[in-house]
Design a protein around this motif. Structure first.
Motif, PDB file in Angstrom:
ATOM      1  N   VAL A 188      65.271  33.488  40.306  1.00  0.00           N
ATOM      2  CA  VAL A 188      66.066  34.363  41.190  1.00  0.00           C
ATOM      3  C   VAL A 188      66.227  35.780  40.615  1.00  0.00           C
ATOM      4  CG1 VAL A 188      67.301  32.436  42.239  1.00  0.00           C
ATOM      5  CG2 VAL A 188      68.289  33.529  40.215  1.00  0.00           C
ATOM      6  N   TRP A 189      65.741  35.999  39.383  1.00  0.00           N
ATOM      7  CA  TRP A 189      65.835  37.323  38.737  1.00  0.00           C
ATOM      8  C   TRP A 189      64.554  38.096  39.097  1.00  0.00           C
ATOM      9  CZ3 TRP A 189      66.651  37.901  32.683  1.00  0.00           C
ATOM     10  CH2 TRP A 189      66.815  39.253  32.370  1.00  0.00           C
ATOM     11  N   ALA A 190      64.639  38.805  40.235  1.00  0.00           N
ATOM     12  CA  ALA A 190      63.437  39.425  40.817  1.00  0.00           C
ATOM     13  C   ALA A 190      62.796  40.479  39.909  1.00  0.00           C
ATOM     14  CB  ALA A 190      63.781  40.037  42.173  1.00  0.00           C
ATOM     15  N   ASP A 191      63.608  41.321  39.270  1.00  0.00           N
ATOM     16  CA  ASP A 191      63.040  42.424  38.474  1.00  0.00           C
ATOM     17  C   ASP A 191      63.155  42.142  36.969  1.00  0.00           C
ATOM     18  OD1 ASP A 191      65.766  42.559  38.462  1.00  0.00           O
ATOM     19  OD2 ASP A 191      65.908  44.721  38.850  1.00  0.00           O
ATOM     20  N   ARG A 192      62.984  40.871  36.588  1.00  0.00           N
ATOM     21  CA  ARG A 192      63.089  40.498  35.167  1.00  0.00           C
ATOM     22  C   ARG A 192      62.004  41.206  34.361  1.00  0.00           C
ATOM     23  NH1 ARG A 192      60.835  35.280  32.802  1.00  0.00           N
ATOM     24  NH2 ARG A 192      61.547  35.327  30.633  1.00  0.00           N
ATOM     25  N   PRO A 193      62.391  41.881  33.264  1.00  0.00           N
ATOM     26  CA  PRO A 193      61.373  42.578  32.455  1.00  0.00           C
ATOM     27  C   PRO A 193      60.401  41.587  31.808  1.00  0.00           C
ATOM     28  CG  PRO A 193      63.626  43.157  31.766  1.00  0.00           C
ATOM     29  CD  PRO A 193      63.744  42.016  32.722  1.00  0.00           C
ATOM     30  N   ALA A 194      59.192  42.024  31.564  1.00  0.00           N
ATOM     31  CA  ALA A 194      58.218  41.191  30.845  1.00  0.00           C
ATOM     32  C   ALA A 194      58.510  41.273  29.349  1.00  0.00           C
ATOM     33  CB  ALA A 194      56.807  41.701  31.120  1.00  0.00           C
ATOM     34  N   PRO A 195      58.132  40.243  28.575  1.00  0.00           N
ATOM     35  CA  PRO A 195      58.279  40.353  27.118  1.00  0.00           C
ATOM     36  C   PRO A 195      57.495  41.561  26.579  1.00  0.00           C
ATOM     37  CG  PRO A 195      57.792  38.087  27.748  1.00  0.00           C
ATOM     38  CD  PRO A 195      57.618  38.927  28.983  1.00  0.00           C
ATOM     39  N   SER A 196      58.001  42.160  25.512  1.00  0.00           N
ATOM     40  CA  SER A 196      57.380  43.348  24.918  1.00  0.00           C
ATOM     41  C   SER A 196      55.954  43.055  24.435  1.00  0.00           C
ATOM     42  CB  SER A 196      58.237  43.806  23.735  1.00  0.00           C
ATOM     43  OG  SER A 196      57.490  44.577  22.824  1.00  0.00           O
ATOM     44  N   ILE A 197      55.082  44.040  24.612  1.00  0.00           N
ATOM     45  CA  ILE A 197      53.720  43.908  24.056  1.00  0.00           C
ATOM     46  C   ILE A 197      53.459  44.978  22.986  1.00  0.00           C
ATOM     47  CG2 ILE A 197      52.679  42.736  26.048  1.00  0.00           C
ATOM     48  CD1 ILE A 197      51.573  45.559  26.858  1.00  0.00           C
ATOM     49  N   ALA A 198      54.559  45.469  22.374  1.00  0.00           N
ATOM     50  CA  ALA A 198      54.408  46.447  21.282  1.00  0.00           C
ATOM     51  C   ALA A 198      53.573  45.831  20.161  1.00  0.00           C
ATOM     52  CB  ALA A 198      55.782  46.844  20.745  1.00  0.00           C
ATOM     53  N   PRO A 199      52.736  46.621  19.497  1.00  0.00           N
ATOM     54  CA  PRO A 199      51.896  46.042  18.436  1.00  0.00           C
ATOM     55  C   PRO A 199      52.722  45.505  17.267  1.00  0.00           C
ATOM     56  CG  PRO A 199      51.721  48.450  18.469  1.00  0.00           C
ATOM     57  CD  PRO A 199      52.483  48.057  19.694  1.00  0.00           C
ATOM     58  N   ALA A 200      52.220  44.438  16.659  1.00  0.00           N
ATOM     59  CA  ALA A 200      52.807  43.957  15.406  1.00  0.00           C
ATOM     60  C   ALA A 200      52.382  44.919  14.298  1.00  0.00           C
ATOM     61  CB  ALA A 200      52.327  42.550  15.114  1.00  0.00           C
ATOM     62  N   LEU A 201      53.267  45.161  13.339  1.00  0.00           N
ATOM     63  CA  LEU A 201      53.025  46.168  12.296  1.00  0.00           C
ATOM     64  C   LEU A 201      52.927  45.501  10.928  1.00  0.00           C
ATOM     65  CD1 LEU A 201      55.837  48.565  13.561  1.00  0.00           C
ATOM     66  CD2 LEU A 201      53.384  48.801  14.014  1.00  0.00           C
ATOM     67  N   VAL A 202      52.142  46.091  10.062  1.00  0.00           N
ATOM     68  CA  VAL A 202      52.022  45.593   8.687  1.00  0.00           C
ATOM     69  C   VAL A 202      53.201  46.112   7.865  1.00  0.00           C
ATOM     70  CG1 VAL A 202      50.601  45.651   6.592  1.00  0.00           C
ATOM     71  CG2 VAL A 202      49.508  45.510   8.861  1.00  0.00           C
ATOM     72  N   HIS A 203      53.864  45.219   7.118  1.00  0.00           N
ATOM     73  CA  HIS A 203      54.934  45.606   6.197  1.00  0.00           C
ATOM     74  C   HIS A 203      54.323  45.642   4.797  1.00  0.00           C
ATOM     75  CE1 HIS A 203      58.990  46.231   4.838  1.00  0.00           C
ATOM     76  NE2 HIS A 203      59.006  45.133   4.115  1.00  0.00           N
ATOM     77  N   ALA A 204      54.136  46.855   4.288  1.00  0.00           N
ATOM     78  CA  ALA A 204      53.358  47.044   3.053  1.00  0.00           C
ATOM     79  C   ALA A 204      53.988  46.323   1.863  1.00  0.00           C
ATOM     80  CB  ALA A 204      53.249  48.536   2.747  1.00  0.00           C
ATOM     81  N   GLU A 205      53.118  45.889   0.971  1.00  0.00           N
ATOM     82  CA  GLU A 205      53.590  45.166  -0.213  1.00  0.00           C
ATOM     83  C   GLU A 205      54.464  46.045  -1.112  1.00  0.00           C
ATOM     84  OE1 GLU A 205      51.640  42.584  -3.819  1.00  0.00           O
ATOM     85  OE2 GLU A 205      50.466  42.729  -1.964  1.00  0.00           O
ATOM     86  N   GLU A 206      54.264  47.367  -1.036  1.00  0.00           N
ATOM     87  CA  GLU A 206      55.123  48.264  -1.845  1.00  0.00           C
ATOM     88  C   GLU A 206      56.584  48.151  -1.426  1.00  0.00           C
ATOM     89  OE1 GLU A 206      55.129  52.593  -0.808  1.00  0.00           O
ATOM     90  OE2 GLU A 206      53.369  52.040   0.383  1.00  0.00           O
ATOM     91  N   HIS A 207      56.859  47.693  -0.193  1.00  0.00           N
ATOM     92  CA  HIS A 207      58.232  47.458   0.263  1.00  0.00           C
ATOM     93  C   HIS A 207      58.602  45.981   0.200  1.00  0.00           C
ATOM     94  CE1 HIS A 207      58.453  51.584   1.398  1.00  0.00           C
ATOM     95  NE2 HIS A 207      57.498  51.473   2.297  1.00  0.00           N
ATOM     96  N   ALA A 208      57.618  45.099   0.416  1.00  0.00           N
ATOM     97  CA  ALA A 208      57.889  43.654   0.423  1.00  0.00           C
ATOM     98  C   ALA A 208      58.056  43.089  -0.983  1.00  0.00           C
ATOM     99  CB  ALA A 208      56.760  42.919   1.146  1.00  0.00           C
ATOM    100  N   GLY A 209      57.330  43.661  -1.941  1.00  0.00           N
ATOM    101  CA  GLY A 209      57.457  43.201  -3.328  1.00  0.00           C
ATOM    102  C   GLY A 209      56.707  41.920  -3.655  1.00  0.00           C
ATOM    103  N   GLN A 210      56.051  41.335  -2.654  1.00  0.00           N
ATOM    104  CA  GLN A 210      55.286  40.099  -2.869  1.00  0.00           C
ATOM    105  C   GLN A 210      54.267  39.999  -1.743  1.00  0.00           C
ATOM    106  OE1 GLN A 210      57.610  36.496  -2.534  1.00  0.00           O
ATOM    107  NE2 GLN A 210      56.190  35.282  -3.756  1.00  0.00           N
ATOM    108  N   SER A 211      53.060  39.537  -2.054  1.00  0.00           N
ATOM    109  CA  SER A 211      52.023  39.467  -1.024  1.00  0.00           C
ATOM    110  C   SER A 211      52.261  38.276  -0.096  1.00  0.00           C
ATOM    111  CB  SER A 211      50.640  39.340  -1.666  1.00  0.00           C
ATOM    112  OG  SER A 211      50.497  38.041  -2.224  1.00  0.00           O
ATOM    113  N   ALA A 212      51.743  38.390   1.126  1.00  0.00           N
ATOM    114  CA  ALA A 212      51.862  37.294   2.094  1.00  0.00           C
ATOM    115  C   ALA A 212      51.150  36.043   1.580  1.00  0.00           C
ATOM    116  CB  ALA A 212      51.299  37.727   3.444  1.00  0.00           C
ATOM    117  N   SER A 213      50.054  36.220   0.864  1.00  0.00           N
ATOM    118  CA  SER A 213      49.318  35.042   0.372  1.00  0.00           C
ATOM    119  C   SER A 213      50.150  34.285  -0.668  1.00  0.00           C
ATOM    120  CB  SER A 213      47.949  35.425  -0.187  1.00  0.00           C
ATOM    121  OG  SER A 213      48.086  36.332  -1.244  1.00  0.00           O
ATOM    122  N   GLU A 214      50.893  35.021  -1.521  1.00  0.00           N
ATOM    123  CA  GLU A 214      51.785  34.357  -2.495  1.00  0.00           C
ATOM    124  C   GLU A 214      52.888  33.587  -1.764  1.00  0.00           C
ATOM    125  OE1 GLU A 214      52.562  36.898  -6.376  1.00  0.00           O
ATOM    126  OE2 GLU A 214      52.475  38.224  -4.634  1.00  0.00           O
TER     127      GLU A 214
END
Length: 599
Positions: free
Chosen positions: A145-171
């Motif tokens: 019944v929500w006629a003008d319901r927004p679609a989910p966002s399609i903004a690109p996923a972004l890389v969070h650099a290891e210099e800020h994360a402090g640990q690699s995704a593989s670890e």
């Protein structure tokens, strides 16, 4: 018929068409997120309620809306009491209310992609007493019944650099694989968006105020993972960052992947995964093991890089907030500043550095009586002018790539002196804040055991506040991060039993609220750290205060402070001056120097 009445009427017609006698509408999404994207704001669309936690139950002839103590005032302002009865949690709950109000033999619908399994079990049990049933729907009737319901966002996923994360995704994936192997499990479903962001070192722009990308992950015991995400969100940089060990699939492939798990032992977190995930795996013949998401605790325990990033973000943010407070001290007493204008000005000061990514939540900008609304959200309709000789509360935060901030300051808008009652209440809140900031506690202490440190001076005057004292905070992630929190343990609130561990960040935010008059809250972020105590028998911890912004001395009744509290104040403000003055100049620096002068 006004808008929300027409929407409720349309939903009831849809329920009749679907053969349902009622339906439950939470604020939630497929990830059990605290803040949800516009596409999932079903409760706000249906009822007008704009808070971040609440549920409505709609039956054929009556409806109710359930909120906790933070939203008692807000729900009455935003939701029509002729359409919905107001219900307070935890005094009651949708389960208890349905147990009393559902018709005999009723079919009550729910969307299994929006509720956790424990919720489903409790409501089904309450309904069974009346011979009523809880029925999962194929598609959500609100969406129909929500006629003008927004679609989910399609903004690109972004890389969070290891210099800020402090640990690699593989670890991080390797640690999860080890956790699975120890428990003889094949895979774990990671459905909480902040867990996915942390595990894969990705961020996004799909949820307001929290840098998350809508997706699901299956992490496997061999260290590989499957990421389910809308194809529009996948960039070459993301593919390169994730590497060969992370297979990327369309988000639509998540359910088929669960259905292919026959005979596998799969860990699923009942607090963070929706009921539909359990149901799909059960139907597929997989063995689900209910365990806390293995990412939750490592994410909460910040590494050295994340701690350094947080300190840098806090120092930058502190300078911006101080510039705002100086501006406010000049402009507000003239009587022309509104709550909205103040919130906009604060965001502008934060943005001037060029490093602001977003706010970490909608600024709570509460003048006078609006400050007494704990989770007040300013709008064009409610925005008040900051009147001379009144209390103003501003709770705000920012998202920077190196850290997430959250700070509350309560200030007196002059030119006269604050009344004795306001100074007394403010000083009691301050004393509680200092007691928690100075706390030293043994290893194994839970947040609930420290909560009364912050309340004791209010309690002794017969006063209290209806919210927790502290929540966890993420690293360029959610401003409300589990599992740790500081709150009363009553009602078995999630996180109150979690022991505090070095590296965890929490807020320290006692308050006092006089309905119809003013609100007071003092909030800094603190970091759990080891404490060296001569002769200590065992490990002890304390807090490093991360937030540095002057606290309003005009509101302090110095006579109520003990010598060690005055020492804390003076040390805190000396540190604030040293940290912020190099970032400020001219009149801003002059204001800071006087605001940080010893008591």
């Amino acid at each position: 018929m006004h808008t929300h009445e027409a929407r409720l009427d349309a939903l009831r017609k849809q329920l009749a068409q679907d053969g349902l006698d009622g339906f439950v509408i939470p604020i939630s999404d497929e990830h059990m997120s605290e803040y949800v994207g516009a596409y999932a704001q079903r409760l706000a669309w249906l009822t007008g309620f704009g808070g971040s936690a609440g549920t409505a139950v709609v039956l054929k002839d009556e409806a109710a809306i359930f909120v906790d103590g933070r939203y008692t005032l807000q729900v009455r302002e935003q939701v029509d009491g002729r359409l919905y009865s107001y219900q307070s949690v935890p005094q009651t709950s949708p389960a208890a209310w349905l147990g009393d109000h559902a018709p005999e033999g009723a079919r009550i619908g729910y969307d299994a992609w929006l509720h956790g399994r424990p919720w489903v079990e409790s409501v089904a049990s309450a309904l069974s007493v009346r011979g009523a049933r809880l029925v999962p729907v194929e598609s959500n009737p609100v969406d129909a019944v929500w006629a003008d319901r927004p679609a989910p966002s399609i903004a690109p996923a972004l890389v969070h650099a290891e210099e800020h994360a402090g640990q690699s995704a593989s670890e991080k994936r390797a640690a999860v694989a080890e956790w699975l192997a120890e428990r003889k499990l094949d895979a774990v479903v990671v459905s909480a968006l902040d867990s996915i962001a942390w595990l894969l070192n990705i961020r996004g722009a799909d949820v307001d105020r929290t840098p998350l990308a809508l997706s699901f992950v299956l992490a496997h015991a061999d260290g590989t993972a499957d990421l389910f995400i809308a194809p529009e969100k996948v960039t070459p940089a993301l593919v390169q960052h994730l590497g060969n060990a992370v297979r990327i699939h369309d988000r639509e492939g998540f359910v088929p992947a669960l259905e292919a798990m026959a005979g596998k032992r799969i860990a699923v977190d009942p607090e963070r995964a929706v009921a539909a995930i359990f149901a799909t795996l059960d139907r597929a013949g997989a063995k689900t093991i209910a365990l806390t998401d293995p990412v939750v605790l490592p994410k909460a325990i910040k590494n050295e890089v994340e701690k350094a990033g947080q300190r840098a973000a806090q120092a930058r943010d502190g300078a911006a907030v101080s510039r705002f407070l100086h501006w406010l001290s000049v402009e507000a007493p003239r009587g022309g500043v509104t709550e909205l204008a103040a919130a906009d000005r604060l965001e502008a000061f934060r943005a001037e550095g060029g490093l602001l990514r977003d706010l970490s939540f909608d600024t709570i900008s509460g003048a006078g009586p609006n400050g007494a609304v704990v989770h007040y959200r300013v709008s064009e309709e409610t925005s008040r002018t900051l009147e001379p000789n009144s209390v103003y509360l501003v709770d705000s935060g920012a998202q920077y790539v190196d850290g997430t901030t959250d700070i509350t300051r309560t200030v007196w808008v002059g030119p006269e002196q604050p009344p004795a009652e306001v100074r007394d209440r403010f000083t009691r809140v301050l004393k509680g804040h200092i007691a928690l900031a100075r706390a030293v506690f043994p290893k194994g202490t839970a947040g609930s055991q420290l909560d009364s440190f912050a309340r004791q001076f209010l309690w002794s005057a017969g006063l209290d506040y209806a919210h927790g004292t502290g929540h966890g905070v993420g690293s360029f992630l959610s401003v409300h991060e589990g599992p740790q929190r500081i709150a009363k343990a009553a009602g078995g609130q999630a996180g109150t039993g979690q022991v505090l561990m070095p590296g965890m960040i929490l807020s320290n935010e006692p308050g006092y609220y006089k309905t119809g008059a003013y609100g007071i809250r003092i909030e800094n972020l603190v970091l759990v750290e080891p404490r060296d105590i001569a002769g200590a028998e065992g490990d002890f911890y304390g807090f490093e205060t991360l937030t540095h912004v002057p606290i309003d001395r005009n509101l302090v009744d110095v006579a109520l402070l003990a010598p060690e509290e005055r020492d804390w104040w003076n040390t805190y403000h000396a540190r604030t001056l040293a940290l912020l003055s190099p970032q400020l100049e001219g009149a801003d620096r002059g204001w800071l120097e006087s605001a940080c002068a010893p008591l």
